[in-house]
Scaffold this motif. Sequence first.
Motif, PDB file in Angstrom:
ATOM      1  N   ASN A 101       0.851  -1.189   0.000  1.00  0.00           N
ATOM      2  CA  ASN A 101       0.000   0.000   0.000  1.00  0.00           C
ATOM      3  C   ASN A 101       0.890   1.243   0.000  1.00  0.00           C
ATOM      4  N   ALA A 129       0.843   4.070   5.038  1.00  0.00           N
ATOM      5  CA  ALA A 129       1.291   2.702   4.805  1.00  0.00           C
ATOM      6  C   ALA A 129       2.415   2.346   5.781  1.00  0.00           C
ATOM      7  N   GLU A 147      -0.069  -5.031   7.503  1.00  0.00           N
ATOM      8  CA  GLU A 147      -1.154  -4.087   7.225  1.00  0.00           C
ATOM      9  C   GLU A 147      -2.506  -4.738   7.533  1.00  0.00           C
TER      10      GLU A 147
END
Length: 97
Positions: free
Chosen positions: A3, A8, A86
């Motif tokens: 990302n 991110a 993430e």
Amino acid sequence: MVNLAENAIKTTDTPRFRRGFRFQWEPAQNGHVLLYPEGMVKLNESAGAVLSEIDGQRSVLDIVAALKAAFPQAGALEDDVIEFLEHARQQHWIDLI
């Protein structure tokens, strides 16, 4: 693919488990689990390997290096590790410091 958004995860970030979450080996599940007040998440081997490296002290880059040393046959790991972290952050399992 990693990302690229402003928030991110970066290799310099340091992940830690959120308050109330505990990572451990669970013999009854024959695998690693993530325990939290409302329940439990049974983790696959890859997730367990990544989360086992989180100690609130080491950066993402350090975690990737440890995993590369433990699993040299795995090839490039950085993008996969960041993508999983993430996901873990979106699930509210970890924070970044």
